[in-house]
Motif scaffolding. Structure first.
Motif, PDB file in Angstrom:
ATOM      1  N   ALA A 140       0.834  -1.211   0.000  1.00 22.24           N
ATOM      2  CA  ALA A 140       0.000   0.000   0.000  1.00 22.24           C
ATOM      3  C   ALA A 140       0.862   1.252   0.000  1.00 22.24           C
ATOM      4  O   ALA A 140       2.013   1.240   0.451  1.00 22.24           O
ATOM      5  CB  ALA A 140      -0.905   0.012   1.231  1.00 22.24           C
ATOM      6  N   GLN A 141       0.265   2.319  -0.480  1.00 24.43           N
ATOM      7  CA  GLN A 141       0.954   3.609  -0.442  1.00 24.43           C
ATOM      8  C   GLN A 141       1.208   4.017   1.009  1.00 24.43           C
ATOM      9  O   GLN A 141       2.241   4.584   1.345  1.00 24.43           O
ATOM     10  CB  GLN A 141       0.109   4.665  -1.153  1.00 24.43           C
ATOM     11  CG  GLN A 141       0.811   5.990  -1.301  1.00 24.43           C
ATOM     12  CD  GLN A 141       0.033   6.941  -2.201  1.00 24.43           C
ATOM     13  OE1 GLN A 141      -0.920   6.559  -2.858  1.00 24.43           O
ATOM     14  NE2 GLN A 141       0.447   8.195  -2.215  1.00 24.43           N
ATOM     15  N   ARG A 142       0.229   3.687   1.874  1.00 17.41           N
ATOM     16  CA  ARG A 142       0.375   4.036   3.289  1.00 17.41           C
ATOM     17  C   ARG A 142      -0.387   3.027   4.144  1.00 17.41           C
ATOM     18  O   ARG A 142      -1.516   2.664   3.822  1.00 17.41           O
ATOM     19  CB  ARG A 142      -0.173   5.441   3.531  1.00 17.41           C
ATOM     20  CG  ARG A 142       0.157   5.981   4.895  1.00 17.41           C
ATOM     21  CD  ARG A 142      -0.090   7.456   4.995  1.00 17.41           C
ATOM     22  NE  ARG A 142      -1.463   7.792   4.672  1.00 17.41           N
ATOM     23  CZ  ARG A 142      -2.078   8.892   5.046  1.00 17.41           C
ATOM     24  NH1 ARG A 142      -1.428   9.784   5.747  1.00 17.41           N
ATOM     25  NH2 ARG A 142      -3.318   9.135   4.717  1.00 17.41           N
ATOM     26  N   VAL A 172      -4.637   0.422   9.690  1.00 17.83           N
ATOM     27  CA  VAL A 172      -5.440   1.114   8.689  1.00 17.83           C
ATOM     28  C   VAL A 172      -4.598   1.162   7.418  1.00 17.83           C
ATOM     29  O   VAL A 172      -3.465   1.648   7.437  1.00 17.83           O
ATOM     30  CB  VAL A 172      -5.810   2.541   9.157  1.00 17.83           C
ATOM     31  CG1 VAL A 172      -6.512   3.311   8.053  1.00 17.83           C
ATOM     32  CG2 VAL A 172      -6.684   2.485  10.407  1.00 17.83           C
ATOM     33  N   ASP A 176      -4.357   2.438   3.522  1.00 17.10           N
ATOM     34  CA  ASP A 176      -4.860   3.401   2.550  1.00 17.10           C
ATOM     35  C   ASP A 176      -4.766   2.761   1.164  1.00 17.10           C
ATOM     36  O   ASP A 176      -3.669   2.434   0.708  1.00 17.10           O
ATOM     37  CB  ASP A 176      -4.003   4.672   2.618  1.00 17.10           C
ATOM     38  CG  ASP A 176      -4.653   5.854   1.943  1.00 17.10           C
ATOM     39  OD1 ASP A 176      -5.679   5.677   1.270  1.00 17.10           O
ATOM     40  OD2 ASP A 176      -4.113   6.964   2.072  1.00 17.10           O
ATOM     41  N   THR A 177      -5.899   2.535   0.517  1.00 20.15           N
ATOM     42  CA  THR A 177      -5.913   1.892  -0.798  1.00 20.15           C
ATOM     43  C   THR A 177      -6.619   2.809  -1.797  1.00 20.15           C
ATOM     44  O   THR A 177      -7.355   3.720  -1.394  1.00 20.15           O
ATOM     45  CB  THR A 177      -6.658   0.540  -0.758  1.00 20.15           C
ATOM     46  OG1 THR A 177      -8.064   0.781  -0.694  1.00 20.15           O
ATOM     47  CG2 THR A 177      -6.217  -0.310   0.428  1.00 20.15           C
ATOM     48  N   GLY A 228     -10.302   3.044  -1.147  1.00 20.77           N
ATOM     49  CA  GLY A 228     -10.724   3.619   0.126  1.00 20.77           C
ATOM     50  C   GLY A 228      -9.866   3.041   1.229  1.00 20.77           C
ATOM     51  O   GLY A 228      -8.787   2.504   0.982  1.00 20.77           O
ATOM     52  N   ILE A 229     -10.364   3.108   2.434  1.00 18.69           N
ATOM     53  CA  ILE A 229      -9.594   2.661   3.589  1.00 18.69           C
ATOM     54  C   ILE A 229      -9.992   1.239   3.971  1.00 18.69           C
ATOM     55  O   ILE A 229     -11.176   0.901   3.979  1.00 18.69           O
ATOM     56  CB  ILE A 229      -9.817   3.619   4.773  1.00 18.69           C
ATOM     57  CG1 ILE A 229      -9.219   4.988   4.426  1.00 18.69           C
ATOM     58  CG2 ILE A 229      -9.211   3.066   6.054  1.00 18.69           C
ATOM     59  CD1 ILE A 229      -9.509   6.065   5.444  1.00 18.69           C
ATOM     60  N   THR A 260     -11.281  10.978   8.970  1.00 20.76           N
ATOM     61  CA  THR A 260     -10.631  11.181   7.666  1.00 20.76           C
ATOM     62  C   THR A 260     -11.546  11.787   6.608  1.00 20.76           C
ATOM     63  O   THR A 260     -11.063  12.253   5.577  1.00 20.76           O
ATOM     64  CB  THR A 260     -10.122   9.835   7.101  1.00 20.76           C
ATOM     65  OG1 THR A 260     -11.251   8.983   6.831  1.00 20.76           O
ATOM     66  CG2 THR A 260      -9.151   9.170   8.051  1.00 20.76           C
ATOM     67  N   ARG A 264     -13.282  10.109   4.711  1.00 15.97           N
ATOM     68  CA  ARG A 264     -13.173   9.184   3.582  1.00 15.97           C
ATOM     69  C   ARG A 264     -13.928   7.911   3.923  1.00 15.97           C
ATOM     70  O   ARG A 264     -14.122   7.589   5.093  1.00 15.97           O
ATOM     71  CB  ARG A 264     -11.701   8.856   3.301  1.00 15.97           C
ATOM     72  CG  ARG A 264     -10.935  10.069   2.804  1.00 15.97           C
ATOM     73  CD  ARG A 264      -9.494   9.744   2.476  1.00 15.97           C
ATOM     74  NE  ARG A 264      -9.408   8.672   1.500  1.00 15.97           N
ATOM     75  CZ  ARG A 264      -8.433   7.766   1.477  1.00 15.97           C
ATOM     76  NH1 ARG A 264      -7.468   7.812   2.372  1.00 15.97           N
ATOM     77  NH2 ARG A 264      -8.404   6.823   0.563  1.00 15.97           N
TER      78      ARG A 264
END
Length: 154
Positions: free
Chosen positions: A46-48, A71, A73-74, A77-78, A115, A117
């Motif tokens: 994942a990016q984060r 958690v 981050d995709t 979504g999360i 968030t 989101r």
């Protein structure tokens, strides 16, 4: 991924910290199983991805707070991930998931409020069984939790 020396050192320290030094080998086995899970793989790519994420929010004068194991981050979504390290036989996973619906919904509400989101997935990883599963659709889980909070408040 961490190497064997790192995993063994972490497991020894964790077993001592939890006052169960004789369970070091079991801790190491669980760590290795968790790192081999699909959720851990998604976190690595994942990016984060954040661990031990705190959340808190208020509703009707009641503060809801806790920690989410991970958690991710995709692009969709999360994703919320909760690791379950107790021994759960595979045939008990559906009933366990049902018992986690309130918790999962509170996680969804906490993350979405913090968030702004959408949570697209909630995953429970049953490490001993080597399985991961979801207790349901995040929006339905959030709605269920809100109902439960309101019912308890009145």
């Amino acid at each position: 991924a961490p190497d064997d020396v790192t995993i063994d050192a972490f497991s020894r320290a964790q077993a001592v910290a939890e006052a169960v030094p004789e369970r070091e080998a079991e801790v190491a086995r669980l760590v290795r199983a968790a790192l081999a899970s699909e959720a851990a793989s998604r976190a690595r790519t994942a990016q984060r991805a954040l661990r031990e994420v705190p959340f808190a929010w208020q509703m009707d004068g009641t503060t809801i707070e806790g920690f989410i194991d991970m958690v991710i981050d995709t692009p969709e979504g999360i994703e919320i991930v909760d690791w379950k390290t107790d021994r759960v036989p595979p045939d008990e996973i559906p009933s366990r998931l049902d018992s986690y619906r309130l918790q999962a919904g509170l996680y969804v509400l906490g993350v979405e409020r913090a968030t702004h989101r959408k949570v697209h997935r909630v995953t429970y990883v049953f490490v001993s069984a080597g399985r991961e599963a979801s207790p349901g659709d995040p929006a339905e889980l959030a709605a269920y939790s809100l109902e439960q909070i309101r019912a308890r408040a009145h």
